[in-house]
Design an enzyme around this catalytic site. Sequence first.
Site, PDB file in Angstrom:
ATOM      1  N   ARG A  18     -12.272  -7.708 -16.990  1.00  0.00           N
ATOM      2  CA  ARG A  18     -11.433  -6.942 -16.051  1.00  0.00           C
ATOM      3  C   ARG A  18      -9.955  -6.987 -16.434  1.00  0.00           C
ATOM      4  NH1 ARG A  18     -12.194  -9.047 -10.409  1.00  0.00           N
ATOM      5  NH2 ARG A  18     -12.578 -10.959 -11.564  1.00  0.00           N
ATOM      6  N   GLU A  19      -9.677  -6.965 -17.733  1.00  0.00           N
ATOM      7  CA  GLU A  19      -8.285  -6.996 -18.181  1.00  0.00           C
ATOM      8  C   GLU A  19      -7.512  -5.806 -17.617  1.00  0.00           C
ATOM      9  OE1 GLU A  19     -10.938  -7.159 -20.133  1.00  0.00           O
ATOM     10  OE2 GLU A  19     -10.796  -8.895 -21.467  1.00  0.00           O
ATOM     11  N   TRP A  20      -8.203  -4.712 -17.485  1.00  0.00           N
ATOM     12  CA  TRP A  20      -7.587  -3.471 -16.987  1.00  0.00           C
ATOM     13  C   TRP A  20      -7.014  -3.687 -15.585  1.00  0.00           C
ATOM     14  CZ3 TRP A  20      -8.980   0.485 -13.310  1.00  0.00           C
ATOM     15  CH2 TRP A  20      -8.507   1.776 -13.601  1.00  0.00           C
ATOM     16  N   SER A 437     -17.061  -7.792  12.878  1.00  0.00           N
ATOM     17  CA  SER A 437     -16.235  -8.784  12.201  1.00  0.00           C
ATOM     18  C   SER A 437     -14.879  -8.926  12.874  1.00  0.00           C
ATOM     19  CB  SER A 437     -16.059  -8.412  10.733  1.00  0.00           C
ATOM     20  OG  SER A 437     -15.457  -7.146  10.609  1.00  0.00           O
ATOM     21  N   CYS A 520     -12.772  -3.499  -8.281  1.00  0.00           N
ATOM     22  CA  CYS A 520     -14.079  -3.559  -8.921  1.00  0.00           C
ATOM     23  C   CYS A 520     -15.048  -4.283  -7.992  1.00  0.00           C
ATOM     24  CB  CYS A 520     -13.987  -4.335 -10.233  1.00  0.00           C
ATOM     25  SG  CYS A 520     -12.827  -3.584 -11.394  1.00  0.00           S
ATOM     26  N   GLU A 609     -24.167   8.078   2.474  1.00  0.00           N
ATOM     27  CA  GLU A 609     -23.777   8.212   1.069  1.00  0.00           C
ATOM     28  C   GLU A 609     -24.964   8.147   0.114  1.00  0.00           C
ATOM     29  OE1 GLU A 609     -20.959   4.877   1.126  1.00  0.00           O
ATOM     30  OE2 GLU A 609     -22.074   4.084  -0.572  1.00  0.00           O
ATOM     31  N   CYS A 647     -19.761   4.295   9.553  1.00  0.00           N
ATOM     32  CA  CYS A 647     -18.311   4.445   9.457  1.00  0.00           C
ATOM     33  C   CYS A 647     -17.885   5.890   9.277  1.00  0.00           C
ATOM     34  CB  CYS A 647     -17.766   3.635   8.297  1.00  0.00           C
ATOM     35  SG  CYS A 647     -18.239   1.939   8.350  1.00  0.00           S
ATOM     36  N   HIS A 698      -7.968   0.966  10.249  1.00  0.00           N
ATOM     37  CA  HIS A 698      -7.416   0.899   8.900  1.00  0.00           C
ATOM     38  C   HIS A 698      -5.916   0.654   8.918  1.00  0.00           C
ATOM     39  CE1 HIS A 698     -11.146   3.264   8.618  1.00  0.00           C
ATOM     40  NE2 HIS A 698     -11.315   2.547   7.519  1.00  0.00           N
ATOM     41  N   CYS A 730     -14.369   0.480  13.523  1.00  0.00           N
ATOM     42  CA  CYS A 730     -15.181  -0.287  12.575  1.00  0.00           C
ATOM     43  C   CYS A 730     -14.858  -1.766  12.750  1.00  0.00           C
ATOM     44  CB  CYS A 730     -14.868   0.207  11.152  1.00  0.00           C
ATOM     45  SG  CYS A 730     -15.985  -0.431   9.890  1.00  0.00           S
TER      46      CYS A 730
END
Length: 762
Positions: A18-20, A437, A520, A609, A647, A698, A730
């Site tokens: 994950r250097e990017w 949560s 990621c 999805e 959601c 959010h 949410c």
Amino acid sequence: MTTIKTSNLGFPRIGLNREWKKSLEAFWKGNSDKDTFLKQMDELFLTAVKTQIDQKIDIVPISDFTHYDHVLDTAISFNWIPERFKHITDATDTYFALARGIKDAVSSEMTKWFNTNYHYIVPEYNKDIEFRLTRNKQLEDYRRVKQAFGVETKPVIVGPYTFVTLAKGYEQSEAKEIQKRLVPLYVQLLKELEQEGVQWVQIDEPALVTASSEDVSAAKELYQAIANELSGLNVLLQTYFDSVDAYEELISYPVQGIGLDFVHDKGRNLEQLKAHGFPKDKVLAAGVIDGRNIWKTDLDERLDAILALLSSTDIDELWIQPSNSLLHVPVAKHPDEHLEKDLLNGLSYAKEKLAELFALKEGLLSGKAAISADIQQAKADLQALKQFATGANSEQKEELNQLTEKDFKRPIPFEERLKIQNESLGLPLLPTTTIGSFPQSAEVRNARQKWRKSEWSDEQYQEFINAETKRWIDIQEELDLDVLVHGEFERTDMVEYFGEKLAGFAFTKYAWVQSYGSRCVRPPVIYGDVEFIEPMTVKDTVYAQLLTSKQVKGMLTGPVTILNWSFPRNDISRKEIAFQIGLALRKEVKALEDAGIQIIQVDEPALREGLPLKENDWEEYLTWAAEAFRLTTSAVKNDTQIHTHMCYSNFEDIVDTINDLDADVITIEHSRSHGGFLDYLKDHPYLKGLGLGVYDIHSPRVPPTEEIYKIIDEALTVCPTDRFWVNPDCGLKTRHQEETIAALKNMVEAAKQARAKQSQLV
Ligand code: GLN
Ligand code: ZN
């Protein structure tokens, strides 16, 4: 004799470690300067290209590599820069401003890339944009690689049809006009490539797989206009993620090559090819190995499949390639990965998939015998994987076989259940609750860290979780919420938590894939039969329930969401996997009920999805998705109330499925839907329990009571009062404690006011 080459469509950007991501984030934080950042990006780009060259790929893609997102790259190249960013002078700053927002200007929207978990930046059209090519990234990249390695590469660009389809800010009737206005820019870009001596360019048009046949015909004109201006450059028109319905029209495009997905097409591309042939003057770029999953390829089987393809029509030149960009799988197997050998050997990521392609090419050119060692190795590895994966528990298989209709159905209909539940739960009108949560504070994360590193014992960690749960039960009682939750402090991730406790899942340490920007994820790997081992949530839920006389809602992640957010095995169908998970969760639901929990929420945020790209395929998916949910939830008593949560609010497209879930209550996001959804509900009443999110979670903003009251009041003009719930959009895990408490306080107050008004009405 068919010419055979290997090709690739795109490679992960993120780097093996994950250097990017690290490079991007260091730059954003100001920990590295622009020169350093650009230099690191250049190195990562070259490393990705070099990896593909080393895997002996004949046609290596470039310009799929990006500093954030390839759709954003395209928009910026076309000067599609929203007004609010125009004052920024530096190109890099502009680029990241669109992606991430700046102080006075919100970022461009981000949304899912087709049916994947990758998110792209939505191009923003407006009529004042001056269409012009600001940059030819494809040319720059081509030169860079040529200079570094002296090799030819294939620049990749998103095509005009797909680009406009993915964009927003225009009326549908304007789409074709905008596509046409883009043509000169494509021509300029491609002509520059042509002059440079580039041989092939890949134009990605995945949106053609969902296009109507009229649209496929109309888009052909764009390609005609482009073709008229080119003389030496070869264009590969690339589709993926499914088949193209208007196949005959597609293969008549004035291009030199057509890319088709033969893995995720449900066999339809091959059928079309058999029925209508393939033009001899074009290259067929065939997606023959799965670019979406992580499993080793059965080379023997694939070789036969390619030979069958070749024998069905006369093809002059065939490129074999992954079904889609390898962006969606991890970079390569990491030397330090800790998985068990038989599992590890059964996996194949981007780099390994390219090696498989090379082997397949050898097999095609020199016959099976020439790669018999590879074939045997693949077979042995897959066999070992299968053995490793076979669950010891044959009982569950038996149970699955013996399921009958009644296992998917609650014994009495919703209206009757509602009466029983109202009586036994004793909730007020317009009950208030949250989605599950509560804030995952730094302390919560630190505690988990310590426990994971074994600095804390299980007991110490559990003690901490209990204390946090108790603290929040007290807060919820203080707030006077009606249905409480334990807070999910023991979970980092709603899928991982369950995956770690069920049989059949594995978790990697290094198998990262990009989700959006620098973010990621490591999807869990479902390698074997999913089975219930022991109760997963009962202890924490019951602990919370014992602290209060109010109802505590049990909290599970649903089978479809667990499946959709994992890398599934590919030897059984998705439906079968969903049913296995459903059966396992059914036992958890039962265990919660047996322990005295009367309200159980089964979250399905990822249900929508998972929809297939083509509408024709929706029904099949939605049917088994709803069945898997009902398998999870139908074993309970009539007075146990099943909730679910998603959601998103605009559920118009899946409303039948939502009904089909037969949940007693569904809570959904609503505060950002600006009333549109209420209009819908007016015409299509939803008659089961419904909790419309009354504030946006959010944002740290605390919504005033009046604002929430107004939302409830408006909702009650279309929703039946006796089954309406009041809740946030949410879960609250990303919020801070103070704002959470302040917002919930206003929410409860607003619900009470609405309740008072209702009682005056009757
Ligand atoms: N119960 C989960 C939570 O509150 C739901 C999360 C989600 O909908 N994605 O965090
Ligand atoms: Zn949610």
